[in-house]
Design an enzyme around this catalytic site. Structure first.
Site, PDB file in Angstrom:
ATOM      1  N   SER A  58      -8.509 -15.622  -3.676  1.00 51.15           N
ATOM      2  CA  SER A  58      -8.222 -14.409  -4.464  1.00 51.15           C
ATOM      3  C   SER A  58      -8.313 -13.188  -3.579  1.00 51.15           C
ATOM      4  CB  SER A  58      -9.247 -14.269  -5.600  1.00 51.15           C
ATOM      5  OG  SER A  58     -10.436 -13.665  -5.101  1.00 51.15           O
ATOM      6  N   ASP A  59      -7.754 -12.096  -4.035  1.00 45.38           N
ATOM      7  CA  ASP A  59      -7.975 -10.844  -3.325  1.00 45.38           C
ATOM      8  C   ASP A  59      -9.382 -10.351  -3.695  1.00 45.38           C
ATOM      9  OD1 ASP A  59      -5.634  -8.224  -2.419  1.00 45.38           O
ATOM     10  OD2 ASP A  59      -7.710  -8.562  -1.837  1.00 45.38           O
TER      11      ASP A  59
END
Ligand code: GLC
Length: 723
Positions: free
Chosen positions: A264-265
């Site tokens: 994920s960011d």
């Protein structure tokens, strides 16, 4: 991607059988050290979490000793001894900075792109890094968006080739090698199309735009074996990418065949709450895992939320094990089980670092785009002996890094002032900033103007600071900030009164809206952010030691109101150039850009002629040969870049006015000529039909060849596709 060794697959299954839930969730967690800050600082974790198996991956840790110590804790003090993956944003260099991707794209040279990635990987791996959050592949046609600097520019064709080159460079041929690091293609998908160029804003593009423009660079990264992919912060038509199962499990994994890790960011899993699709961390974690996110970066949602989500039946242990399997498989491919200390085990030689800086200087010089050059104002005469160097970017070494400087020491950057002094040791260099980069103080302009009275030429160094582009740096007014225009106009008047040339050099992370400067400066260059060797690279171009060859990978609008402006526009039923009132135009601005995609002058003077297309009628299995003669009618050796475009005359889907199909280069001495040959497999002329499926339609296609996407500059031929 390299297949997993059978013994590693067996090791992973045995581990999964022994791991507690916490240890599994630890492998799905990446927490930030604080050696650099790339998002809101999240606290509440410690080295003891590594010892207890609650953290299995780190980011933003810099230095071989620090990396080794964290690895030691994981391997020697935790119950299962699972090695850490350590990631960092090595976007355009680690300690030695190359130009950022948008600037590198100006080289139109995949070999160079791969080489700088390889060098960056070597340098980062020597610091114990095993993953870089790069390449960034977001196509952008909006200079208001700050992250345009991080990506390939406006062309998906360039994006595909940048993806292949960067993955090859970072990962090498053996991902387990000491100097190879895992690449992370980001940010999937269409982040570059944020509403109004505003950072983190919603994205809502058509499926056609998604498949024609935004997905292809990621498809290229996947086919190149990219180890991981990072979804974008943004929502795509209302579905946050971090929870977008159809795009992650559907498009990316099933259709494109991606088998790697989805990371994920930064804090993006928890931010599903702010998106309004999750009530709390439990729901956010469940949505992200269900969509296929393997590693939760920083938010802690997996550690805190998944145990409850499991109890509530929102997720299954099988889903968790599937992600753990992928993360452990990547660690095995990286060789971390064989030797967790392999990266960072030995310092690099001084010769290796020096060689890397020479490469940085060469690539930086090649990234500089000569936008205008009136009456051959450039290159400067080598016997110039009084030069005024004015502007807030002239003696600004740290600003030359650009927005993603990783571990680069600000003092290790070469300013323009230093570079010019080194290049012209006999000359008197008069320097004044005149104004700050931002701010309203104009009191320094008067002193700067006095330097014009002494000089034979003026070099103006203007533009943005390093943090005015990149993440969280959208600009509604992408022009010269502060009082730089006032300074420039005053210098242009003063210098004009003495008929001395004014060379304007722009340091920027995006096309700036500067039509007035393009009109009045003797020469205008886009230097972007040239990196550690900035001053030497700029001096090399200004003095003619290097001949400019950079071509802008993004259209430069004349006005913000024209955005988005790009060469792959469709005609519409009342085309822009139909010339009548009822045509696609503005009543208060031209529809022409300030500079077209691909524009860039050289110190030669090139003439293209004699376009040949063979065969002129081709079937799907053919490869068409396109040749054009090039002559250097100038007085200096130079490199010309030739672009190959096509334009389908009729199709069931309205065809773009131009589609980029190839790039060729030729270096010629004055008075000599050569031929550029470009090969175009007919199957590359497929397009997406009305059903969005690839199709190769028969019919007539224009073949257009020239120095940029400026249609008037293109030689045109014809090709008939017969199926
Ligand atoms: C940032 C960026 C992403 C980067 C990550 C880790 O917010 O969006 O590109 O890789 O966090 O620093």
């Amino acid at each position: 991607m390299r297949t997993l060794k059978p013994q590693d697959a067996r090791r992973i299954e045995a581990l999964i059988g022994r791991m507690t839930l916490t240890e599994k969730l630890g492998q799905l967690t990446m927490m930030a050290a604080s050696h650099t800050v790339t998002g809101p600082v999240i606290t509440g974790h410690s080295v003891d979490d590594i010892r207890r198996g609650r953290i299995g991956n780190l980011l933003n840790l810099i230095g071989a000793a620090a990396a080794r110590e964290m690895q030691r804790v994981a391997v020697e003090e935790s119950r299962l001894g699972l090695p850490l993956m350590i990631g960092l944003d090595v976007i355009h260099g680690h300690r030695t900075l190359f130009p950022p991707p948008l600037a590198e794209a100006a080289l139109f040279d995949p070999q160079a792109w791969a080489l700088t990635a390889r060098e960056a990987a070597r340098e980062a791996a020597a610091d114990g890094i095993s993953m870089t959050f790069a390449p960034m592949l977001d196509v952008s046609r909006d200079p208001r968006w700050g992250r345009t600097i991080e990506g390939p520019g406006e062309s998906a064709w360039v994006g595909e080739r940048l993806a292949q080159a960067k993955v090859r460079g970072f990962q090498g041929t053996d991902l387990a090698a000491a100097e190879s690091i895992a690449a992370v293609a980001k940010h999937f998908c269409a982040y570059g199309a944020v509403t109004a160029g505003r950072e983190y804003a919603s994205v809502d593009v058509s499926d056609r735009a998604l498949l024609e423009v935004h997905v292809p660079p990621f498809a290229a990264a996947v086919s190149s074996g990219v180890a991981a992919v990072m979804p974008a912060f943004t929502d795509l038509a209302g579905i946050p990418m971090t929870a977008h199962g159809a795009m992650l499990r559907g498009r990316l994994r099933r259709q494109l065949g991606f088998e790697g890790v989805l990371v994920s960011d930064y804090n993006a899993v928890a931010e599903l709450i702010q998106h309004g699709v999750a009530a709390d961390l439990v729901e956010a974690a469940a949505l992200a895992l269900a969509a296929g996110i393997d590693i939760d970066m920083v938010s802690g949602a997996y550690l805190q939320g998944l145990p409850v989500a499991l109890e509530r039946g929102l997720v299954t242990l099988a889903q968790i094990d599937e992600s753990v399997r992928r993360v452990l498989a990547l660690k095995a491919r990286l060789g971390l089980f064989e030797d967790p200390y392999r990266r960072g085990a030995s310092a690099e030689s001084a010769a290796a670092v020096a060689g890397r800086r020479r490469l940085a200087r060469d690539v930086a010089a090649r990234s500089i785009v000569l936008l205008t050059n009136r009456e051959g104002a450039l290159p400067l005469s080598t016997d110039i002996h009084r030069l005024a160097l004015i502007g807030p970017l002239a003696d600004a070494a740290a600003e030359m890094r650009g927005p993603w400087w990783s571990a680069a020491d600000p003092e290790a950057q070469i300013s323009v002032l230093t570079g010019i002094r080194a290049a012209l040791p006999q000359a008197q260099i008069f320097h004044a900033s005149g104004v700050e980069i931002v701010g309203a103080d104009e009191s320094g302009i008067a002193a700067a103007l006095e330097l014009c009275d002494e000089a034979q030429a003026v070099v103006l160094c203007l533009g943005e600071g390093a943090t005015m582009s990149g993440e969280a740096a959208s600009r509604a007014h992408p022009q010269l900030p502060g009082r730089q225009q006032e300074l420039a106009e005053a210098v242009l008047r003063r210098a004009g009164a003495r008929s001395i040339p004014v060379i304007a050099v722009l340091f920027c992370g995006r096309p700036l809206i500067v039509p007035w400067l393009a009109e009045r400066a003797s020469a205008l260059l886009a230097a972007w952010f040239p990196g550690c060797e900035a001053g030497h690279a700029v001096a090399d171009i200004l003095t003619g030691r290097a001949s400019p060859s950079g071509r802008t990978p993004i259209t430069w609008p004349r006005a913000v109101g024209q955005i988005p402006l790009y060469f792959e526009q469709r005609s519409g039923g009342r085309p822009t150039d139909s010339g009548n009132t009822f045509s696609s135009r503005y009543i208060d601005e031209s529809t022409e850009p300030l500079f077209h995609f691909g524009h860039g002058l050289t110190y030669g003077h090139f003439n293209l002629s004699c376009l040949r297309v063979t065969p002129e009628s081709a079937n799907p299995s053919d490869t068409v040969q396109i040749r054009v003669d090039v002559e250097n009618q100038g007085e200096r050796r130079a490199q010309e870049t030739v672009f190959l475009f096509t334009h389908r005359l009729k199709s069931r889907v309205a065809p773009p006015l131009l589609e980029l199909r190839g790039v060729g280069k030729i270096t010629l001495d004055p008075g000599t000529r050569g031929t550029v040959t470009l090969l175009l497999p007919v199957m590359e002329l497929q397009s997406l039909g009305p059903d969005l499926e690839p199709t190769l339609e028969p019919g007539a296609i224009e073949i257009l060849v020239g120095p940029s996407a400026a249609r008037a500059s293109l030689l045109t031929g014809r090709l008939e596709i017969v199926t």
